[in-house]
Scaffold this motif. Sequence first.
Motif, PDB file in Angstrom:
ATOM      1  N   GLU A 181      -7.755 -29.275 -30.653  1.00 54.97           N
ATOM      2  CA  GLU A 181      -6.151 -28.533 -31.529  1.00 54.97           C
ATOM      3  C   GLU A 181      -5.505 -27.828 -31.100  1.00 54.97           C
ATOM      4  OE1 GLU A 181      -8.123 -26.081 -34.512  1.00 54.97           O
ATOM      5  OE2 GLU A 181      -9.318 -27.739 -35.168  1.00 54.97           O
ATOM      6  N   ALA A 184      -3.812 -31.162 -28.924  1.00 53.17           N
ATOM      7  CA  ALA A 184      -2.744 -31.550 -29.725  1.00 53.17           C
ATOM      8  C   ALA A 184      -1.441 -31.245 -30.359  1.00 53.17           C
ATOM      9  CB  ALA A 184      -3.805 -32.141 -30.440  1.00 53.17           C
ATOM     10  N   TYR A 185      -1.832 -29.572 -30.650  1.00 49.69           N
ATOM     11  CA  TYR A 185      -0.650 -28.609 -31.156  1.00 49.69           C
ATOM     12  C   TYR A 185       0.586 -29.126 -30.287  1.00 49.69           C
ATOM     13  CZ  TYR A 185       2.624 -25.100 -32.196  1.00 49.69           C
ATOM     14  OH  TYR A 185       3.564 -24.007 -31.766  1.00 49.69           O
ATOM     15  N   GLN A 186       0.106 -28.981 -28.398  1.00 55.46           N
ATOM     16  CA  GLN A 186       1.445 -28.394 -27.686  1.00 55.46           C
ATOM     17  C   GLN A 186       2.145 -30.154 -27.277  1.00 55.46           C
ATOM     18  OE1 GLN A 186       2.640 -25.683 -26.985  1.00 55.46           O
ATOM     19  NE2 GLN A 186       0.987 -24.811 -27.310  1.00 55.46           N
ATOM     20  N   GLU A 187       1.262 -31.035 -27.763  1.00 57.93           N
ATOM     21  CA  GLU A 187       1.773 -32.324 -27.264  1.00 57.93           C
ATOM     22  C   GLU A 187       2.723 -32.767 -28.121  1.00 57.93           C
ATOM     23  OE1 GLU A 187      -1.246 -35.582 -27.334  1.00 57.93           O
ATOM     24  OE2 GLU A 187      -1.917 -34.515 -25.564  1.00 57.93           O
ATOM     25  N   ARG A 188       2.864 -32.242 -29.718  1.00 58.32           N
ATOM     26  CA  ARG A 188       3.468 -32.498 -30.644  1.00 58.32           C
ATOM     27  C   ARG A 188       4.614 -31.904 -30.785  1.00 58.32           C
ATOM     28  NH1 ARG A 188      -1.504 -32.179 -33.984  1.00 58.32           N
ATOM     29  NH2 ARG A 188      -0.905 -29.947 -34.838  1.00 58.32           N
ATOM     30  N   ARG A 189       4.540 -30.457 -29.969  1.00 56.92           N
ATOM     31  CA  ARG A 189       5.313 -29.570 -30.100  1.00 56.92           C
ATOM     32  C   ARG A 189       6.950 -29.820 -29.262  1.00 56.92           C
ATOM     33  NH1 ARG A 189       5.500 -24.539 -26.394  1.00 56.92           N
ATOM     34  NH2 ARG A 189       7.451 -23.719 -27.318  1.00 56.92           N
ATOM     35  N   ALA A 191       6.889 -32.873 -27.809  1.00 57.89           N
ATOM     36  CA  ALA A 191       7.482 -34.415 -28.759  1.00 57.89           C
ATOM     37  C   ALA A 191       8.468 -34.286 -29.643  1.00 57.89           C
ATOM     38  CB  ALA A 191       6.526 -35.093 -29.111  1.00 57.89           C
ATOM     39  N   GLN A 192       8.027 -33.253 -30.218  1.00 57.71           N
ATOM     40  CA  GLN A 192       9.309 -32.279 -31.482  1.00 57.71           C
ATOM     41  C   GLN A 192      10.765 -31.933 -30.567  1.00 57.71           C
ATOM     42  OE1 GLN A 192       7.478 -29.911 -33.932  1.00 57.71           O
ATOM     43  NE2 GLN A 192       6.615 -31.554 -35.633  1.00 57.71           N
ATOM     44  N   THR A 195      12.681 -35.005 -28.881  1.00 58.50           N
ATOM     45  CA  THR A 195      13.353 -35.888 -29.776  1.00 58.50           C
ATOM     46  C   THR A 195      14.621 -34.939 -30.236  1.00 58.50           C
ATOM     47  OG1 THR A 195      11.228 -36.342 -30.482  1.00 58.50           O
ATOM     48  CG2 THR A 195      13.413 -36.536 -32.591  1.00 58.50           C
TER      49      THR A 195
END
Length: 411
Positions: A181, A184-189, A191-192, A195
């Motif tokens: 988890e 996964a959080y670090q990947e979303r962070r 990516a955000q 962007t």
Amino acid sequence: MDRRTERPPTPWWRRRIVVAGIALLIAAVLLWRFLPATGSTDIAMAEIETGAVERAPFADYLPVRATVAPRVTTLVGVLSGGQVEKLLVQDGTMVAEGQSIATLANPELRLDVLTREAQIASQLGGVAGENLGIERNRLDRAGQIAQANYDLIKARRELGIRQQLYDKGFVSDAGVKSFAEEAAYQERRLAQLQTGGAAEARITATQGARLDDTRGRLERNLAAVRSGLDALVIRAPTGGRLTNFIIQPGQTLKPGDPAGQVDSEGSWKLEADVDEYFLGRVAVGQRAVANGARLIVSKVLPAVKDGRFRVELTFDGAAPAGLNRGQTVDIRITLGSTAPALVAPIGGWLESGGGSSVFLLDADGAHARRHTVRTGRRNPEQVEILSGLNPGDRIVTSNTASVKGDILNIR
């Protein structure tokens, strides 16, 4: 005794009535001979001039007296008003383009320039601060992305270690799930952040371009404000000889006031005033000569003033040496080619009758009668006769404006 004698008869030529008749006849003849006819004027031969009409070569040219003038004259204007502080050159000297010729004093303008300089400098400081803020935000965003990327690498490393321990049975599912988890959080962070960084980069690029445009305009405004002080220096707009430079120290000048003019030295033109009679015959491009130098009619100003109009001529090649402004030069403008024509002498008769009538002498030379003629081209010596006269005719060439009748009795 006395004897009566007969008196001889009086001869017919001694009779009173015959004598009286003869006297009256003589008086009538004398009156007819010596009294002017109706509509005639007596004039002495010594008071008039005559000339012959003949067929001869007619040189179609116009002699005029022209004045030397600079080919190009550039006015020296005052850009900013003020009081003349110092003259740097004298009238009549040669100046170069952009050379300072005088300085003005204007304390109000200096104070206004300093105030506006401070205002623009403050605005430039604000633009620089905004640019600095944009750069700081860009660096912060880059740092955040770098940190998120590093945190993702750490999370994936920890997840890998826990996955190996799980595969060997040392760690339970719960021990691996939390690390998965986190990764996964670090990947979303990351990516955000990436962007948001792209969107922020587009916004900051637009804002940066606007700030650059604003800074450019402010810098141009600052240069224009500073040039206001430079306007207190009167400069020569071009190279040449400075003339009409008559301003004096202490004199107050307004914007737009003339301060003198710069004449093109060595580059001359000629200006001539021509009788309006030749208005339709002088044209641009016609040739002329002056002291051996060739000229071309470059401009015809058709406005008539005091019966004359102005023409300008330029030299076809180099101008003769030794010319000075205001000098007068005799020139001949060629109006047409030389050709045979019926001509009469130039004289006052052209002014008195406008060239439409002339007194033609009788064969005996004792009388001259007004005759209608039609004239054409003229030069200083001849006038072309188009109709009304024949070769060999003699005419009165003096001014006969005072003659009222149509007959001259020449005594």
